[in-house]
Scaffold this motif. Sequence first.
Motif, PDB file in Angstrom:
ATOM      1  N   LYS A  57       0.826  -1.206   0.000  1.00  9.39           N
ATOM      2  CA  LYS A  57       0.000   0.000   0.000  1.00  9.39           C
ATOM      3  C   LYS A  57       0.868   1.266   0.000  1.00  9.39           C
ATOM      4  CE  LYS A  57      -2.187   0.739   3.938  1.00  9.39           C
ATOM      5  NZ  LYS A  57      -3.134   0.581   5.059  1.00  9.39           N
ATOM      6  N   THR A  58       1.943   1.255   0.822  1.00 14.67           N
ATOM      7  CA  THR A  58       2.724   2.495   1.022  1.00 14.67           C
ATOM      8  C   THR A  58       3.975   2.577   0.138  1.00 14.67           C
ATOM      9  OG1 THR A  58       4.076   1.478   2.746  1.00 14.67           O
ATOM     10  CG2 THR A  58       2.020   2.564   3.450  1.00 14.67           C
ATOM     11  N   HIS A  59       4.550   1.450  -0.179  1.00 15.60           N
ATOM     12  CA  HIS A  59       5.776   1.355  -0.994  1.00 15.60           C
ATOM     13  C   HIS A  59       7.010   1.975  -0.336  1.00 15.60           C
ATOM     14  CE1 HIS A  59       3.020  -0.095  -4.014  1.00 15.60           C
ATOM     15  NE2 HIS A  59       2.320   1.016  -3.895  1.00 15.60           N
ATOM     16  N   HIS A  60       6.874   2.345   0.932  1.00 16.39           N
ATOM     17  CA  HIS A  60       8.019   2.879   1.683  1.00 16.39           C
ATOM     18  C   HIS A  60       8.011   2.220   3.060  1.00 16.39           C
ATOM     19  CE1 HIS A  60       8.942   6.116  -1.175  1.00 16.39           C
ATOM     20  NE2 HIS A  60       7.624   6.239  -1.326  1.00 16.39           N
ATOM     21  N   VAL A  61       9.178   1.818   3.549  1.00 12.10           N
ATOM     22  CA  VAL A  61       9.186   1.172   4.865  1.00 12.10           C
ATOM     23  C   VAL A  61      10.425   1.560   5.671  1.00 12.10           C
ATOM     24  CG1 VAL A  61      10.184  -0.976   3.931  1.00 12.10           C
ATOM     25  CG2 VAL A  61       8.951  -1.060   6.094  1.00 12.10           C
ATOM     26  N   ALA A  62      10.184   1.771   6.960  1.00  9.00           N
ATOM     27  CA  ALA A  62      11.271   2.032   7.909  1.00  9.00           C
ATOM     28  C   ALA A  62      11.064   1.142   9.126  1.00  9.00           C
ATOM     29  CB  ALA A  62      11.273   3.501   8.328  1.00  9.00           C
ATOM     30  N   ILE A  63      12.163   0.861   9.813  1.00  6.06           N
ATOM     31  CA  ILE A  63      12.097   0.054  11.034  1.00  6.06           C
ATOM     32  C   ILE A  63      12.713   0.876  12.157  1.00  6.06           C
ATOM     33  CG2 ILE A  63      12.812  -2.095  12.149  1.00  6.06           C
ATOM     34  CD1 ILE A  63      13.398  -2.312   8.637  1.00  6.06           C
ATOM     35  N   VAL A  64      12.047   0.920  13.301  1.00 11.67           N
ATOM     36  CA  VAL A  64      12.632   1.621  14.442  1.00 11.67           C
ATOM     37  C   VAL A  64      12.727   0.665  15.629  1.00 11.67           C
ATOM     38  CG1 VAL A  64      10.396   2.637  15.131  1.00 11.67           C
ATOM     39  CG2 VAL A  64      12.557   3.657  15.939  1.00 11.67           C
ATOM     40  N   PHE A  70      12.963  -7.533   3.467  1.00 11.98           N
ATOM     41  CA  PHE A  70      12.007  -6.748   2.676  1.00 11.98           C
ATOM     42  C   PHE A  70      12.552  -6.461   1.279  1.00 11.98           C
ATOM     43  CE2 PHE A  70      10.462  -4.610   6.889  1.00 11.98           C
ATOM     44  CZ  PHE A  70       9.925  -5.824   7.299  1.00 11.98           C
ATOM     45  N   GLN A  71      13.834  -6.112   1.201  1.00 11.83           N
ATOM     46  CA  GLN A  71      14.357  -5.779  -0.129  1.00 11.83           C
ATOM     47  C   GLN A  71      14.394  -7.011  -1.030  1.00 11.83           C
ATOM     48  OE1 GLN A  71      17.385  -6.427  -1.841  1.00 11.83           O
ATOM     49  NE2 GLN A  71      18.263  -7.758  -0.253  1.00 11.83           N
ATOM     50  N   GLU A  86       7.912  -3.801  -4.915  1.00 13.44           N
ATOM     51  CA  GLU A  86       6.934  -2.899  -4.279  1.00 13.44           C
ATOM     52  C   GLU A  86       7.587  -1.658  -3.680  1.00 13.44           C
ATOM     53  OE1 GLU A  86       3.721  -3.104  -4.265  1.00 13.44           O
ATOM     54  OE2 GLU A  86       3.433  -5.125  -5.087  1.00 13.44           O
ATOM     55  N   LEU A  87       8.889  -1.697  -3.518  1.00  7.62           N
ATOM     56  CA  LEU A  87       9.570  -0.604  -2.798  1.00  7.62           C
ATOM     57  C   LEU A  87       9.954   0.533  -3.745  1.00  7.62           C
ATOM     58  CD1 LEU A  87      11.833  -2.738  -0.437  1.00  7.62           C
ATOM     59  CD2 LEU A  87       9.904  -1.290   0.254  1.00  7.62           C
TER      60      LEU A  87
END
Lengths: 326, 321
Positions: A255-262, A279-280, A286-287
Motif C-alpha cells: 500500500k505504502t511502498h516505503h518502509v522504515a524500522i525503528v 524486505f528488499q 513494491e519498494l
Amino acid sequence: MKVTYAKAIGDALKEEMRRDDKVLLFGEDVAQFGNIFGITRGMLEEFGPKRIRNTPIAETAMVGAAIGSAETGMRPVLELMYSDFALVCFSEIFHCVAKWRYMHGPEYKLPLVIRNASGSSNGAGPEHSNCVESLFMHAPGLTIVTPSCAYDAKGLLKSAIRSDNPVLFCEPKLMYQQKQEIDDEVYNSDYTIPLGVADVKVSGSDITLIAVGLMVPRAIAAAEKLAAEGISVEVIDPRTIAPLDKETIYASIRKTHHVAIVEESNLTAGIGAEFAALFQKEMYDELDGPVERIAALDVPIAYNMDAEHYSIPDVDDICRVLRTMH
Amino acid sequence: MEYAKDFLLKVHKELLETRLMEKKLTEIYAQGIVPGHIHSGMGQEGSYVGVLSTRKKGDYFKFGHRPLAANYIVGEPMDAFFGELLGKLTGNALGHGGTNHLGRLQDGVVGFSGSLGCDAGVAVGAALTIDAEQRDNISYFFYGDGTASRGPVHEAMCLASCWKLPVLFVCENNQFAISTPSSYSSAVPNPGADRAAGYGMPTAVVDGTDVLAVYEATQKLVDYVRAGNGPALIECKEYRWRGHFEGDQCAYRDADVTHKYMTEKDSVALFEAKLLEQGVVTEEYLAKLREDFDKAMDEAIAHAVEAPAMQPADIYDCLYA
C-alpha cells in the motif's frame, strides 16, 4: 480501568497459574521480594513456595531447570531479571533451548517462557540497558516476543505460557509504569493474543513504520506529528519478532511502498538489519525507496542520562528520517 | 553383600552389552559408515552399569557422551539408536542430533548438550518435576572429570542443593579431558567428590571398574536422595581405554598404563571371572550372550544403513512443536 504494563504482566502470570497447576515461576528475587519491579508481589502467598521459587544467581542452571522441567511435563516461567543477564546463559538459550527439540526428536517439547526486563531505563548503564532480541533472532527454534502496551503484554504472555514452544519474552523496562485504559470486562475476560501476529497500531498510506517494544509509543507519536504535516504513516508492531508476521507487514508495504524500522537497540546487525534484508529481497518490486533503519547509535548505552537519551531514537529522530522518505 | 542370581545376571547382561556396543561403535566407525565422531566408552562400563543398577521406573537420566550404550540400556531400541548414529530418519531425532543426542524421553533420557556441562541444569529441572509431582524418583546427572571444571555444573549443584532436589551427580573420572589429565586441571584429587562439600552433598568415591562396588556405594546415596534429603554425588574412578575420539593416537599418555588398565582393571572380565567362579554363569552362556547380542547389533546396523535419510524438503521438520 487504567492498567500498567507491569500489572498486566503480573495478572497474566497469576491467571495462568490459577488455570494450570503445571505452571511454575522461578527467578532471582521473585518470591518474598516480589521481583525487583514488584511484578510478582503476592504470588508466593497465593501459590506457595513450590510454585514460586527464588533462585541463587545461577542463570545457566536456571535455564537448564526450565528445559528439564518443561520437557518432563511442567510449564515453567523463568525470570532472568535484566535482559542483559541472558548473555551469561547465552549458550544454554542458543544451543539448548532453541535446538533441544530439533536435535533430540519430536518426542521433546519445551513449553517454557524466559521473561526478561529489557532495554534502557534512565541511567541503568551499559550492562543493564540492552535489548537482546536481535542476538537471539539468530537462533532458529526460538519464539521472540516484545509487547508494547499493557493489553498486548497480558494477552501475549498468556499465549506464551500456553505455547508448546520456548518463548523469549522481552519486557521493555521503561514500559512497566506506562498506563493504558482498558475496558474492565475485556481485561478480565481471559483473552489471549496469538503469537506470530502483528498489529497495525496506526493506519496510514504513505510510509510503513515497523516499531518494536519501547519504540511503538514513540512511533505512534511520530505518526501523529507527521499527520499534521500531511505525511500518513502506518505503524505496525510485529509483537512477535520471530517468527515474523510477514503477511501483515507486506500488505502494508504493498500500500505504502516505503518502509522504515525503528528499534531501541544498536543499529549494526540489529532487528532492522534483518528486516531490511528480508524486505528488499521479498518486496523489491513494491519498494519505491531504500528501507530505512532507525536505531540506537553504535555505542554502549551510557550511564549519563543525556547521553542515554541522545543515543536512543526519540520522536524527533523518527520524524526526521521519515520526512526524508516522503 | 548377598545378591539374587537374577540381579547378578541383569547387571552382567547390561555390563556386557555396554562393552559390546561400545566396541561395535569403534568398528563401524572404522568401516566409515558413521558420519560423526565416536567417543568410545570402553573402560567406563562398570561405573555406568553399577550406577544404573539403582534406577527405577520414572527416573530421569542426563548421560554423558560416553558410553552411548547407556541410552540402549535404559530402553532405546537398537533401530532408533543406530538410525540416529548414522543420521537417518529412523533415529530418535530423525538424524538431526546424531552421536551426542541419542535416547528417548519415554525412557527418561532428558537430552544432552554437546557444549559439555551446559545441560547440567536440565537434570535439575527434571528433578523439579519429580518434586512437583511428589514422586520418589531421582534424576541422574552423569558428567566427566573434564566437565567438572565448568561453571554450569557448579551452578546446577548450587541450585539443586538450594532447592533440595533429588539429583544424583555422577562424576565419571576417566582421568582425561581429551588430552589434559585431571591431575592438571583439578587442585584436588577428586574433582567431583572433593568439591561437593561446597554444596552440602554427601559423597562417595569408588573404583569404577568394580561394578558391584559402584552399585553398593551408589545405592546408599540413592536411598538418601530418594528419601528427599537433597542431592548427592558419587565419583567413579576409571580409565578411558581409547582416545577422546577414534583416531586419537593418545601420544599424551603412557601406553603401558593404558595396557595395565585394560588387562588388570577390565570391569567385564573381572565380573565374569567372579560369576564363573560362583557358578552363576557358564562359558557357554557367556558365549551365546555375546553371539546373540552381536547378531542383533549387526541386524540393526544393516537396517540403519538401508534406512531413508532426511530429504531437503524435510529440513524444517521438528524445529517447532
